[in-house]
Design a protein around this motif. Structure first.
Motif, short mmCIF file in Angstrom:
data_model
loop_
_atom_site.label_atom_id
_atom_site.label_comp_id
_atom_site.label_asym_id
_atom_site.label_seq_id
_atom_site.Cartn_x
_atom_site.Cartn_y
_atom_site.Cartn_z
N VAL A 72 -5.90 5.18 -6.84
CA VAL A 72 -5.72 6.06 -5.68
C VAL A 72 -6.99 6.13 -4.84
CG1 VAL A 72 -5.42 8.49 -5.00
CG2 VAL A 72 -3.87 7.46 -6.66
N ASP A 113 -0.18 2.54 -7.12
CA ASP A 113 0.42 1.71 -6.07
C ASP A 113 1.65 2.40 -5.45
OD1 ASP A 113 -1.46 -0.26 -6.37
OD2 ASP A 113 -0.25 -1.48 -7.73
N MET A 139 2.03 6.55 0.99
CA MET A 139 1.06 6.83 2.05
C MET A 139 1.24 5.87 3.24
SD MET A 139 -0.73 9.46 1.16
CE MET A 139 0.86 10.04 0.56
N ALA A 140 1.54 4.62 2.93
CA ALA A 140 1.77 3.64 4.01
C ALA A 140 3.04 4.00 4.78
CB ALA A 140 1.87 2.23 3.43
N HIS A 180 0.20 4.67 -2.92
CA HIS A 180 -0.20 3.96 -1.70
C HIS A 180 1.00 3.51 -0.88
CE1 HIS A 180 -4.48 4.04 -2.22
NE2 HIS A 180 -4.42 3.52 -3.42
N THR A 181 2.10 3.17 -1.54
CA THR A 181 3.31 2.82 -0.81
C THR A 181 3.81 4.00 0.00
OG1 THR A 181 4.00 1.20 -2.50
CG2 THR A 181 5.71 2.05 -1.04
N THR A 183 -7.01 -0.77 -1.31
CA THR A 183 -5.61 -0.88 -1.69
C THR A 183 -4.72 -0.20 -0.65
OG1 THR A 183 -6.23 -0.86 -4.03
CG2 THR A 183 -3.93 -0.42 -3.51
N ALA A 184 -5.17 0.95 -0.15
CA ALA A 184 -4.41 1.66 0.89
C ALA A 184 -4.24 0.78 2.12
CB ALA A 184 -5.13 2.96 1.26
N PRO A 221 -9.68 2.70 -1.24
CA PRO A 221 -9.13 2.62 0.13
C PRO A 221 -8.72 1.21 0.52
CG PRO A 221 -11.52 2.82 0.20
CD PRO A 221 -11.12 3.02 -1.24
N SER A 241 -2.22 6.10 5.46
CA SER A 241 -3.11 4.95 5.35
C SER A 241 -3.64 4.53 6.72
CB SER A 241 -2.38 3.77 4.70
OG SER A 241 -2.04 4.08 3.37
N LEU A 277 -0.87 -0.97 3.84
CA LEU A 277 -0.61 -0.70 5.25
C LEU A 277 -0.47 -2.00 6.04
CD1 LEU A 277 -0.40 1.44 7.52
CD2 LEU A 277 -2.87 1.18 7.83
N ILE A 291 -6.67 6.55 7.47
CA ILE A 291 -7.83 6.01 6.76
C ILE A 291 -8.36 4.78 7.47
CG2 ILE A 291 -8.61 4.98 4.58
CD1 ILE A 291 -6.59 6.72 3.13
#
Length: 208
Positions: free
Chosen positions: A121, A51, A57-58, A54-55, A126-127, A124, A63, A131, A66
């Motif tokens: 990870v 997570d 990436m956002a 993902h944070t 979750t990504a 997607p 994200s 986002l 994606i």
């Protein structure tokens, strides 16, 4: 700085979200029940680390790429689904220990951590959740957007980890109780494997 009203509203929403059983909870419970509380907590920590990824990436916009690319979303989704099903099949095929009372862990905590990170990870969904969810509580007038996103992500990670630890401790105690019965232990791996396979199928069928 995030204002108090927004912070309270966000925390309340996240608390409701992380304590409602979902894929992360099921994954943690499956590991804790079959391999003990320590492995369950390691799984929760791995999910939290995913997570954090993902944070970030956002925050930097990956994200969004994606979200904009149906092909990339599908590729990542199916890789994650195949990995989960692979873990499930392995758990189903594993033989029951000859001496259930030996108390050996089915897998080391470090391995459980790494598997959980990779699983989270490669999700997607979750990504896209990070986002779509985090920006709803960002207010430009409250300061730097990136810092607000980081703070909101950190709160989510901490609360999510707290919930998985609670589930891991509860499931770990249940697993200790069940492991005293060899007939139950013989089915335990199959149940755990079934959960992982079901999560994999669920991920494969998810739409954007």
């Amino acid at each position: 700085m995030i204002d108090l009203t927004t912070l309270i509203a966000y925390t309340a929403v996240v608390l409701g979200f992380v304590f409602i059983p979902g894929p992360a909870t099921l994954q943690t419970i499956a590991r804790a029940t079959s391999s003990g509380t320590r492995v369950g907590i390691a799984t929760g920590a791995g999910i939290a680390a995913g997570d954090v990824f993902h944070t970030v990436m956002a925050m930097i916009g990956i994200s969004a790429i994606i979200a904009a690319s149906a092909t990339l979303f599908s590729v990542i989704k199916y890789i994650g689904a195949v990995y989960l099903i692979y873990l499930g099949v392995r758990a189903i095929m594993e033989k029951t220990p000859a001496n259930p009372a030996a108390g050996a862990l089915a897998i080391p905590a470090g391995k459980a951590f790494r598997q959980a990170v990779l699983t989270e990870v490669l999700n997607p969904k979750t990504a896209l959740f990070f986002l779509a969810f985090l920006p709803q509580f960002v207010r430009p007038e409250n300061g730097t957007v990136m810092l607000q996103m980081a703070a909101l992500g950190a709160i989510f990670v901490v609360l999510g980890l707290s919930s998985t630890v609670v589930f891991a401790v509860s499931a770990g105690r249940l697993g200790t109780f069940l492991s005293r019965n060899p007939s139950v232990l013989r089915w335990q791996g199959k149940v755990v494997g079934g959960i992982y396979c079901a999560l994999g199928v669920r991920l494969a069928l998810q739409q954007r």
